[in-house]
Design a protein around this motif. Structure first.
Motif, mmCIF file in Angstrom:
data_model
loop_
_atom_site.group_PDB
_atom_site.id
_atom_site.type_symbol
_atom_site.label_atom_id
_atom_site.label_comp_id
_atom_site.label_asym_id
_atom_site.label_seq_id
_atom_site.Cartn_x
_atom_site.Cartn_y
_atom_site.Cartn_z
ATOM 1 N N ASP A 19 0.794 -1.192 0.002
ATOM 2 C CA ASP A 19 -0.098 -0.127 0.080
ATOM 3 C C ASP A 19 0.909 1.209 -0.130
ATOM 4 O O ASP A 19 2.122 1.150 0.147
ATOM 5 N N ALA A 20 0.314 2.432 -0.378
ATOM 6 C CA ALA A 20 0.873 3.554 -0.555
ATOM 7 C C ALA A 20 1.567 4.150 0.848
ATOM 8 O O ALA A 20 2.817 4.612 0.815
ATOM 9 N N ALA B 216 5.660 4.334 1.255
ATOM 10 C CA ALA B 216 6.177 5.828 1.536
ATOM 11 C C ALA B 216 7.177 5.634 2.859
ATOM 12 O O ALA B 216 8.177 6.353 2.812
ATOM 13 N N THR B 217 6.867 4.732 3.830
ATOM 14 C CA THR B 217 7.322 4.755 5.224
ATOM 15 C C THR B 217 8.765 4.064 4.632
ATOM 16 O O THR B 217 9.893 4.236 5.321
ATOM 17 N N ALA B 218 8.730 2.931 3.968
ATOM 18 C CA ALA B 218 9.776 2.148 3.633
ATOM 19 C C ALA B 218 10.846 2.745 3.025
ATOM 20 O O ALA B 218 11.913 2.714 3.147
ATOM 21 N N LYS B 219 10.590 3.673 1.936
ATOM 22 C CA LYS B 219 11.485 4.413 1.189
ATOM 23 C C LYS B 219 11.957 5.481 2.157
ATOM 24 O O LYS B 219 13.179 5.736 1.766
ATOM 25 N N ALA C 69 1.676 -13.512 3.033
ATOM 26 C CA ALA C 69 3.133 -13.287 3.258
ATOM 27 C C ALA C 69 3.303 -12.146 4.460
ATOM 28 O O ALA C 69 2.473 -12.328 5.236
ATOM 29 N N HIS C 70 4.795 -12.125 4.322
ATOM 30 C CA HIS C 70 4.929 -11.098 5.802
ATOM 31 C C HIS C 70 4.229 -9.733 5.682
ATOM 32 O O HIS C 70 3.914 -9.537 6.899
ATOM 33 N N MET C 71 4.237 -9.120 4.540
ATOM 34 C CA MET C 71 3.392 -7.935 4.626
ATOM 35 C C MET C 71 2.141 -8.062 3.967
ATOM 36 O O MET C 71 1.730 -8.965 3.705
#
Length: 288
Positions: A197-198, A202-205, A269-271
């Motif tokens: 999801d968006a 955004a958080t991971a980036k 999956a994990h996410m």
């Protein structure tokens, strides 16, 4: 103490996203800071002041703001949520990093509960946050009233080579800064592109671009120490999770947690988002 951010500008970018996401959770909140022997810790307090207190731990290299905006089911009136920023991770707690082995994270979490003024609390955590909760259950079992751990680290982690397929796309992203490579980096954890999801993207980036990523997950807990925690515990694991697969996690949870309910999340999956049924089970379990 070395900063966990690559630059002052990077820190501003991460915290700017944090504040922007927190402004959109749709519920009033307050910022609380508590002192522990490991450092100052930031807690976002939200939800019904008259409801059951719930301590929430977010995933690794993520933030409480992301955790709250992607878990609205916890904010709908059933709980007074105390969402803690993990120390040494992006967010507003101190930047001192704790070791993933041993029980420092559990000791820190126990001190947070004390500092908030509670003898014990109901707790929830996913991924890295579930590993912190598992460490807490071992380090201070009396502090945990009820516990939910989903896609959890710290129970029976998969060998590190299970996640090595992320490394190639990550190198390509760092070289090119093209988003398609970043999405491919997350695919082994997500299973499919539409799962990302968006808010998570955004958080991971922001973390990859601006923070010094910590790869080590909380290590598996000692069965003898976990045996001391008799709190009702719900463990939920996905059969497609490469990091903490259900085939490893659930049998171990059954073996080492005295008062456990295990749930297999098929196709997970994990996410990914929890289903409405899974959300209802979590809320019901935590309310007891």
């Amino acid at each position: 103490m070395k900063s966990l951010y690559k630059s002052a500008e990077g820190k501003r970018a991460v915290l700017g996203l944090y504040d922007e996401q927190l402004s959109r959770i749709g519920y009033p909140f307050e910022d609380v800071y508590v002192d522990t022997a490991f450092g100052r810790t930031h807690v976002v307090v939200t939800g019904d002041p008259e409801a059951v207190p719930l301590l929430s731990f977010h995933g690794g290299n993520s933030t409480t703001a992301h955790n709250l905006i992607t878990s609205p089911f916890l904010l709908r009136g059933d709980f007074r949520v105390f969402a803690v920023d993990t120390i040494g991770h992006p967010g507003k707690s101190d930047e001192a990093c704790l070791p993933p082995s041993g029980y420092a994270y559990g000791e820190w979490a126990a001190q947070v509960i004390d500092a908030l003024g509670f003898a014990r609390m109901r707790c929830i955590g996913g991924s890295f946050g579930a590993g912190i909760l598992a460490k807490l259950m071992c380090a201070a079992p009396g502090k945990v009233e009820r516990a939910v751990l989903f896609v959890p680290s710290g129970i029976k982690n998969a060998p590190v080579w299970h996640s090595m397929s992320m490394m190639g796309p990550m190198v390509m992203y760092l070289l090119t800064r093209r988003e398609e490579w970043f999405v491919k980096t997350l695919l082994p954890m997500a299973g499919a592109p539409d799962v990302i999801d968006a808010e998570t993207l955004a958080t991971a980036k922001a973390t990859i671009d601006h923070a010094k990523v910590k790869a080590g997950m909380p290590t598996d807990v000692d069965p003898e120490r976990m045996a001391a925690c008799t709190a009702p515990t719900l463990v939920m694991a996905g059969d497609a999770d490469r990091l903490f697969p259900a085939a490893r996690v659930l049998p171990q949870a059954e073996a080492i947690i005295p008062n456990v309910t295990c749930r297999l999340m098929r196709g997970r999956a994990h996410m990914g988002a929890l289903t409405a049924e899974q959300e209802r089970e979590i809320v019901g379990f935590l309310k007891g």
